[in-house]
Design a protein around this motif. Sequence first.
Motif, PDB file in Angstrom:
ATOM      1  N   UNK A 134       0.756  -1.173  -0.092  1.00  0.00           N
ATOM      2  CA  UNK A 134      -0.122   0.119  -0.123  1.00  0.00           C
ATOM      3  C   UNK A 134       1.056   1.270  -0.057  1.00  0.00           C
ATOM      4  N   UNK A 135       0.318   2.481  -0.570  1.00  0.00           N
ATOM      5  CA  UNK A 135       0.972   3.678  -0.700  1.00  0.00           C
ATOM      6  C   UNK A 135      -0.031   4.832  -0.012  1.00  0.00           C
ATOM      7  N   UNK A 136       0.558   5.785   0.431  1.00  0.00           N
ATOM      8  CA  UNK A 136      -0.242   6.920   0.814  1.00  0.00           C
ATOM      9  C   UNK A 136       0.531   8.182   0.880  1.00  0.00           C
ATOM     10  N   UNK A 137      -0.192   9.170   0.290  1.00  0.00           N
ATOM     11  CA  UNK A 137       0.822  10.783   0.403  1.00  0.00           C
ATOM     12  C   UNK A 137      -0.280  11.583   0.926  1.00  0.00           C
ATOM     13  N   UNK A 138       0.135  12.908   0.805  1.00  0.00           N
ATOM     14  CA  UNK A 138      -0.551  14.079   1.460  1.00  0.00           C
ATOM     15  C   UNK A 138      -0.127  15.138   0.814  1.00  0.00           C
ATOM     16  N   UNK A 139      -1.244  15.822   0.090  1.00  0.00           N
ATOM     17  CA  UNK A 139      -0.895  17.260  -0.650  1.00  0.00           C
ATOM     18  C   UNK A 139      -0.199  18.293   0.172  1.00  0.00           C
ATOM     19  N   UNK A 140      -0.430  18.094   1.504  1.00  0.00           N
ATOM     20  CA  UNK A 140       0.592  19.216   2.213  1.00  0.00           C
ATOM     21  C   UNK A 140       1.896  18.657   2.699  1.00  0.00           C
ATOM     22  N   UNK A 141       2.166  17.519   2.370  1.00  0.00           N
ATOM     23  CA  UNK A 141       3.637  17.210   2.509  1.00  0.00           C
ATOM     24  C   UNK A 141       4.154  16.578   1.098  1.00  0.00           C
ATOM     25  N   UNK A 142       4.509  17.539   0.142  1.00  0.00           N
ATOM     26  CA  UNK A 142       4.932  16.966  -1.009  1.00  0.00           C
ATOM     27  C   UNK A 142       6.229  16.302  -0.989  1.00  0.00           C
ATOM     28  N   UNK A 143       6.572  14.863  -1.595  1.00  0.00           N
ATOM     29  CA  UNK A 143       7.628  14.349  -1.372  1.00  0.00           C
ATOM     30  C   UNK A 143       7.657  13.151  -0.113  1.00  0.00           C
ATOM     31  N   UNK A 144       6.572  13.268   0.623  1.00  0.00           N
ATOM     32  CA  UNK A 144       6.537  12.422   1.711  1.00  0.00           C
ATOM     33  C   UNK A 144       5.651  11.236   1.103  1.00  0.00           C
ATOM     34  N   UNK A 145       6.185   9.966   1.086  1.00  0.00           N
ATOM     35  CA  UNK A 145       5.419   8.801   0.796  1.00  0.00           C
ATOM     36  C   UNK A 145       5.218   7.886   1.852  1.00  0.00           C
ATOM     37  N   UNK A 146       4.215   7.220   2.120  1.00  0.00           N
ATOM     38  CA  UNK A 146       4.134   6.383   3.094  1.00  0.00           C
ATOM     39  C   UNK A 146       3.891   4.803   2.549  1.00  0.00           C
ATOM     40  N   UNK A 147       4.613   3.748   2.889  1.00  0.00           N
ATOM     41  CA  UNK A 147       4.538   2.561   2.317  1.00  0.00           C
ATOM     42  C   UNK A 147       4.206   1.410   3.179  1.00  0.00           C
ATOM     43  N   UNK A 148       3.172   0.670   2.957  1.00  0.00           N
ATOM     44  CA  UNK A 148       2.675  -0.564   3.881  1.00  0.00           C
ATOM     45  C   UNK A 148       3.533  -1.727   3.164  1.00  0.00           C
ATOM     46  N   UNK A 149       4.521  -2.548   3.981  1.00  0.00           N
ATOM     47  CA  UNK A 149       5.191  -3.551   3.566  1.00  0.00           C
ATOM     48  C   UNK A 149       4.715  -5.009   3.644  1.00  0.00           C
ATOM     49  N   UNK A 150       4.885  -5.723   2.668  1.00  0.00           N
ATOM     50  CA  UNK A 150       4.356  -6.967   2.529  1.00  0.00           C
ATOM     51  C   UNK A 150       5.143  -7.752   3.659  1.00  0.00           C
ATOM     52  N   UNK A 151       6.413  -7.386   3.996  1.00  0.00           N
ATOM     53  CA  UNK A 151       7.068  -8.255   4.744  1.00  0.00           C
ATOM     54  C   UNK A 151       6.685  -7.893   6.241  1.00  0.00           C
ATOM     55  N   UNK A 152       5.943  -6.895   6.468  1.00  0.00           N
ATOM     56  CA  UNK A 152       5.696  -6.334   7.769  1.00  0.00           C
ATOM     57  C   UNK A 152       6.317  -4.943   7.884  1.00  0.00           C
TER      58      UNK A 152
END
Length: 310
Positions: free
Chosen positions: A79-97
């Motif tokens: 999974x991936x998630x971002x926010x318009x007020x934090x350009x460049x910040x990316x959050x990733x949910x990992x299959x390995x945990x």
Amino acid sequence: MSRKSLPALSRRMFLVLSGIAAAALALPHGVLAAEPEYPAVSAVAFDGDSLLAGGANLVRSDDGGQSWTELSTPGPIQALATHSERPGRVLAGLASGGVALSEDGGRTWEIRSDGLPEGEVDAVAVASGQPDMVYATVRDDGLWKSEDAGQSWSFAMDRPWLEETERDLLTLASVDLETGMGGIWIYAGTEAGLTRVPDCFCRWQDVQPGNAMDALVAGDAPPSEAPLPAGEAVRGLASAPSAPDTLYSALPSGIWTSRDGGVVWLHLMDGSASAVAVHPSDPMQVVAVLDGSLQISRDGGATWAALAVE
């Protein structure tokens, strides 16, 4: 990427590792167990105007999908998630945990999993009005939250009880619509359909007209004119930040949209859909994974074009 000490071996992990070892011993001499296979694209997100597509690898396009750059990855991405007020910040949910965070558009990563239990992270989301408030779902566990962009985590909510059993949360979306209880909604997809909870985490509710207080008074949700297909897994959800009433969902039957916060849904595209994302400032621009390939629409899902990820 930060270095972390190895966690203590839990009972669940001990049993998992024991099973893996037993299976390996059962293989014929000289035969190695195959590495797990991950889809080429299992998650999509917009980072401003740029596109991110993650799965076994992570790629980024800064020109609308015409060309792609392969980036480093902290592991297979669910999974991936971002926010318009934090350009460049990316959050990733990992299959390995665990969860990883990038502050440079996915080029470098730091693990942000202190306090999270072991288990695959199936979904991540960033709160609409609070870019440092992030959410993650852990397989066989529940919903977790962090108020400091993943530096520390705390338990937020058990999994919803649907059709006589607890259901894992497959996808999340923070939806900037008032709940009537002083906050906004978190929508979630499960294998049994769509549900939501106010961000005060009082209880999971069906999506119905009105706010959370109306739902508590009404009891059972009234029938909708056009709900999502009953009992079908909701694999992907996206809320348009610039038009929060507009939602998109990815189901085995295709791509669906709602213009009223998820009460009435319209079927946009046939196929087996597994992920969806919407542009932060243009609610008509949508990207989805459909039948394993990346598709883009610039007219709210009326027409679609394939994107070659190379």
